[in-house]
Design an enzyme around this catalytic site. Structure first.
Site, PDB file in Angstrom:
ATOM      1  N   ASN A   9       8.736  -4.245  30.592  1.00  0.00           N
ATOM      2  CA  ASN A   9       7.872  -5.065  31.436  1.00  0.00           C
ATOM      3  C   ASN A   9       7.276  -6.180  30.577  1.00  0.00           C
ATOM      4  O   ASN A   9       6.340  -5.948  29.818  1.00  0.00           O
ATOM      5  CB  ASN A   9       6.770  -4.173  32.031  1.00  0.00           C
ATOM      6  CG  ASN A   9       5.816  -4.942  32.925  1.00  0.00           C
ATOM      7  OD1 ASN A   9       5.927  -6.166  33.064  1.00  0.00           O
ATOM      8  ND2 ASN A   9       4.883  -4.236  33.517  1.00  0.00           N
ATOM      9  N   ARG A  86      11.304  -5.195  34.858  1.00  0.00           N
ATOM     10  CA  ARG A  86      10.461  -5.731  35.927  1.00  0.00           C
ATOM     11  C   ARG A  86      10.583  -7.250  35.944  1.00  0.00           C
ATOM     12  O   ARG A  86      10.462  -7.897  34.912  1.00  0.00           O
ATOM     13  CB  ARG A  86       9.008  -5.353  35.668  1.00  0.00           C
ATOM     14  CG  ARG A  86       8.080  -6.004  36.648  1.00  0.00           C
ATOM     15  CD  ARG A  86       6.642  -5.720  36.320  1.00  0.00           C
ATOM     16  NE  ARG A  86       5.804  -6.413  37.272  1.00  0.00           N
ATOM     17  CZ  ARG A  86       4.682  -7.049  36.954  1.00  0.00           C
ATOM     18  NH1 ARG A  86       4.261  -7.072  35.712  1.00  0.00           N
ATOM     19  NH2 ARG A  86       3.973  -7.656  37.864  1.00  0.00           N
ATOM     20  N   HIS A 175       3.174  -7.161  43.749  1.00  0.00           N
ATOM     21  CA  HIS A 175       2.781  -5.755  43.532  1.00  0.00           C
ATOM     22  C   HIS A 175       3.640  -4.822  44.391  1.00  0.00           C
ATOM     23  O   HIS A 175       3.206  -3.713  44.720  1.00  0.00           O
ATOM     24  CB  HIS A 175       1.305  -5.503  43.910  1.00  0.00           C
ATOM     25  CG  HIS A 175       0.310  -6.101  42.971  1.00  0.00           C
ATOM     26  ND1 HIS A 175      -0.897  -6.589  43.396  1.00  0.00           N
ATOM     27  CD2 HIS A 175       0.334  -6.292  41.626  1.00  0.00           C
ATOM     28  CE1 HIS A 175      -1.588  -7.049  42.355  1.00  0.00           C
ATOM     29  NE2 HIS A 175      -0.850  -6.886  41.262  1.00  0.00           N
ATOM     30  N   GLY A 205      -6.323  -4.174  40.476  1.00  0.00           N
ATOM     31  CA  GLY A 205      -6.327  -4.201  39.010  1.00  0.00           C
ATOM     32  C   GLY A 205      -6.907  -5.534  38.579  1.00  0.00           C
ATOM     33  O   GLY A 205      -7.856  -6.019  39.198  1.00  0.00           O
ATOM     34  N   GLY A 207      -5.056  -8.215  38.836  1.00  0.00           N
ATOM     35  CA  GLY A 207      -4.607  -8.847  40.072  1.00  0.00           C
ATOM     36  C   GLY A 207      -4.864  -7.864  41.203  1.00  0.00           C
ATOM     37  O   GLY A 207      -4.819  -6.652  40.985  1.00  0.00           O
ATOM     38  N   ARG A 236      -8.824 -14.787  39.324  1.00  0.00           N
ATOM     39  CA  ARG A 236      -8.255 -15.617  40.406  1.00  0.00           C
ATOM     40  C   ARG A 236      -9.176 -15.601  41.616  1.00  0.00           C
ATOM     41  O   ARG A 236      -9.729 -14.562  41.969  1.00  0.00           O
ATOM     42  CB  ARG A 236      -6.880 -15.076  40.810  1.00  0.00           C
ATOM     43  CG  ARG A 236      -5.780 -15.454  39.849  1.00  0.00           C
ATOM     44  CD  ARG A 236      -4.464 -14.766  40.202  1.00  0.00           C
ATOM     45  NE  ARG A 236      -4.119 -13.764  39.220  1.00  0.00           N
ATOM     46  CZ  ARG A 236      -3.201 -12.834  39.394  1.00  0.00           C
ATOM     47  NH1 ARG A 236      -2.540 -12.747  40.524  1.00  0.00           N
ATOM     48  NH2 ARG A 236      -2.944 -11.967  38.439  1.00  0.00           N
ATOM     49  N   GLU A 380       4.162   2.190  38.380  1.00  0.00           N
ATOM     50  CA  GLU A 380       5.249   1.236  38.613  1.00  0.00           C
ATOM     51  C   GLU A 380       6.418   1.478  37.664  1.00  0.00           C
ATOM     52  O   GLU A 380       7.573   1.303  38.041  1.00  0.00           O
ATOM     53  CB  GLU A 380       4.711  -0.191  38.440  1.00  0.00           C
ATOM     54  CG  GLU A 380       3.750  -0.582  39.549  1.00  0.00           C
ATOM     55  CD  GLU A 380       2.733  -1.629  39.133  1.00  0.00           C
ATOM     56  OE1 GLU A 380       1.807  -1.283  38.374  1.00  0.00           O
ATOM     57  OE2 GLU A 380       2.859  -2.783  39.566  1.00  0.00           O
TER      58      GLU A 380
HETATM   59  P1  ADP Z   1      -3.759  -4.672  35.214  1.00  0.00           P
HETATM   60  O1  ADP Z   1      -3.701  -5.369  36.536  1.00  0.00           O
HETATM   61  O2  ADP Z   1      -3.872  -5.617  34.065  1.00  0.00           O
HETATM   62  O3  ADP Z   1      -2.697  -3.590  35.057  1.00  0.00           O
HETATM   63  P2  ADP Z   1      -5.583  -2.459  35.578  1.00  0.00           P
HETATM   64  O4  ADP Z   1      -4.867  -1.926  36.773  1.00  0.00           O
HETATM   65  O5  ADP Z   1      -5.572  -1.654  34.319  1.00  0.00           O
HETATM   66  O6  ADP Z   1      -5.171  -3.945  35.225  1.00  0.00           O
HETATM   67  O7  ADP Z   1      -7.112  -2.679  36.016  1.00  0.00           O
HETATM   68  C1  ADP Z   1      -8.043  -3.251  35.166  1.00  0.00           C
HETATM   69  C2  ADP Z   1      -9.387  -3.275  35.867  1.00  0.00           C
HETATM   70  O8  ADP Z   1      -9.791  -1.934  36.158  1.00  0.00           O
HETATM   71  C3  ADP Z   1     -10.484  -3.885  34.993  1.00  0.00           C
HETATM   72  O9  ADP Z   1     -11.291  -4.755  35.786  1.00  0.00           O
HETATM   73  C4  ADP Z   1     -11.287  -2.665  34.602  1.00  0.00           C
HETATM   74  O10 ADP Z   1     -12.632  -2.948  34.318  1.00  0.00           O
HETATM   75  C5  ADP Z   1     -11.156  -1.825  35.850  1.00  0.00           C
HETATM   76  N1  ADP Z   1     -11.612  -0.452  35.608  1.00  0.00           N
HETATM   77  C6  ADP Z   1     -11.049   0.498  34.835  1.00  0.00           C
HETATM   78  N2  ADP Z   1     -11.846   1.609  34.824  1.00  0.00           N
HETATM   79  C7  ADP Z   1     -12.923   1.326  35.612  1.00  0.00           C
HETATM   80  C8  ADP Z   1     -14.104   2.044  36.009  1.00  0.00           C
HETATM   81  N3  ADP Z   1     -14.339   3.273  35.577  1.00  0.00           N
HETATM   82  N4  ADP Z   1     -14.977   1.421  36.829  1.00  0.00           N
HETATM   83  C9  ADP Z   1     -14.771   0.165  37.266  1.00  0.00           C
HETATM   84  N5  ADP Z   1     -13.682  -0.556  36.937  1.00  0.00           N
HETATM   85  C10 ADP Z   1     -12.773   0.010  36.118  1.00  0.00           C
END
Ligand code: ADP
Length: 394
Positions: A9, A86, A175, A205, A207, A236, A380
């Site tokens: 990825n 991916r 996604h 996430g 995104g 964004r 994924e």
């Molecule tokens: P990506 O899209 O880069 O794969 P992720 O799916 O890992 O990102 O999501 C990242 C987001 O998840 C960040 O904003 C992070 O702060 C949030 N996050 C992770 N754990 C927690 C939590 N316990 N409470 C609130 N937000 C969280």
């Protein structure tokens, strides 16, 4: 010897590698970051020692180094059975996962205009891995492919027809691999089959996107021509009035600057003025930082609005599903979103929500809720590995 599948990825400045064995067992994973920078580095999961990369390492060099490391450490004892890749944008050309040949590479290149930050690096990864494993099948899984079942009323913009017919301007959705996994997992957890399960899947996430899934198929989704449309995200903006571009131009802000602002300086970061990280935002809000509290409010309200919008595509609803880093880990965001959905009769059980559904087969809804609500960790990479194995055996 156990057969393995390698999943690649490549992001704009980072890449992830995962190695799967039989029964979907993850044998190893690795990450490289800050690629094309002087401080590029890579790491194998579970090991604090970094893998040595040349300064300014490219995606190709990082892949070479990590594959070498997988071999050295005996994590990968033979060439993998297949390599899954991916790719972000498949345009209208790719409606499902495909085996890679030279024509596939050309097709991915042709879609690069729709995803200029992603498709070229995705392609660089494919080329590097084909050079390393020339006699193995390579399979591409597209983020857009799962949304190929959107009906025309959901994917067309209300623009002059030639925008679509000549320039391909339509809603594609992203996604897709994660939403597809939600369709399957939600059905399993609810004791149903995907083909008879309809859910609203919120992937939150960095995104964020939300998809209406009817009988296992994507029928509406919040991201559009690019991954900028829809929900509020880390940096964004999601939806804005398109009249904004003219208004900004009158203030000397070019289209390129506006694009950068909407993609990199907006969303949670823009509203809070502090961070795009939801966990940090929640802490700041708890300490009385008003802009962070506002960022959370706008994020949850926009999300709830979109849950309402997605119901227009579903004759029935088997569940609302939360996934992605925020969706999987934040009881607060789930609670504050569902707070706006009283009219739909959706209610959470505070204790199950606090435990992220881990003690209740994903369920976090209260007994009085009109619809189930689930938390499902996305995977994924596993979907890509399964697709690669399936096509390699076909
Ligand atoms: P990506 O899209 O880069 O794969 P992720 O799916 O890992 O990102 O999501 C990242 C987001 O998840 C960040 O904003 C992070 O702060 C949030 N996050 C992770 N754990 C927690 C939590 N316990 N409470 C609130 N937000 C969280």
């Amino acid at each position: 010897m156990e057969e393995s599948i390698l999943v690649v990825n490549c992001g704009s400045s980072s890449l992830k590698l995962a190695l799967f064995g039989g029964q979907n067992r993850k044998i190893a994973s690795a990450l490289a970051e800050k690629l094309n920078n002087d401080d590029a580095f890579a790491r194998i999961s579970g090991d604090d020692q970094p893998v040595r990369l040349p300064a300014g390492a490219t995606h190709e060099q990082a892949l070479q180094a990590l594959v070498h490391e997988f071999r050295e450490r005996q994590l990968m004892k033979a060439a993998p059975k297949a390599i899954g890749h991916r790719v972000v944008h498949g345009g209208e050309t790719f409606r499902e996962a495909v085996l890679v040949d030279d024509a596939t590479e050309d097709g991915i290149e042709a879609c690069a205009e729709l995803a200029p930050l992603h498709n070229p690096v995705n392609l660089a990864g494919i080329r590097a891995m084909r050079a390393l494993f020339p006699d193995r099948p390579h399979v591409v899984v597209f983020d857009t492919a799962y949304h190929h079942t959107l009906p025309e009323r959901a994917y067309r913009y209300a623009l002059p027809e030639h925008c679509y017919t000549e320039w391909g301007i339509r809603r594609y959705g992203f996604h897709g691999t994660s939403h597809y996994f939600m369709a399957r997992e939600a059905a399993r957890l609810l004791g149903k089959t995907p083909a008879t399960t309809s859910v609203i899947s919120a992937h939150l996430g960095n995104g964020c996107s939300i998809t209406a899934i009817r009988d296992g198929l994507s029928v509406d989704t919040s991201m559009g021509l690019t991954p900028l449309e829809g929900l509020v995200m880390g940096t964004r903006s999601g939806d804005v009035d398109p009249g904004l571009f003219d208004y900004l131009a009158a203030r000397g802000i070019s289209a390129a600057e506006a694009h950068r602002m909407l993609n990199n300086d907006s969303g949670l970061l823009g509203l809070s003025g502090q961070t795009n990280d939801m966990r940090s935002l929640c802490e700041l809000a708890d300490h009385g930082h008003k802009p962070s509290k506002l960022a959370i409010d706008v994020f949850c309200f926009r999300l709830a609005r979109y849950v309402g919008a997605m119901t227009a595509s579903l004759p029935s609803l088997d569940g609302l599903v939360f996934t992605g880093g925020i969706g999987e880990n934040s009881p607060r965001i789930r609670k504050e979103t569902v707070k706006h959905l009283g009219l739909l009769g959706i209610e959470l059980d505070p204790e199950l929500n606090k435990n992220h559904g881990r003690i209740s087969d994903g369920r976090i809804d209260s007994p009085d809720s009109r619809f189930p609500v689930l938390v499902i960790p996305t995977d994924e990479e596993l979907v890509i590995a399964q697709e690669a194995a399936r096509l390699a055996s076909a």
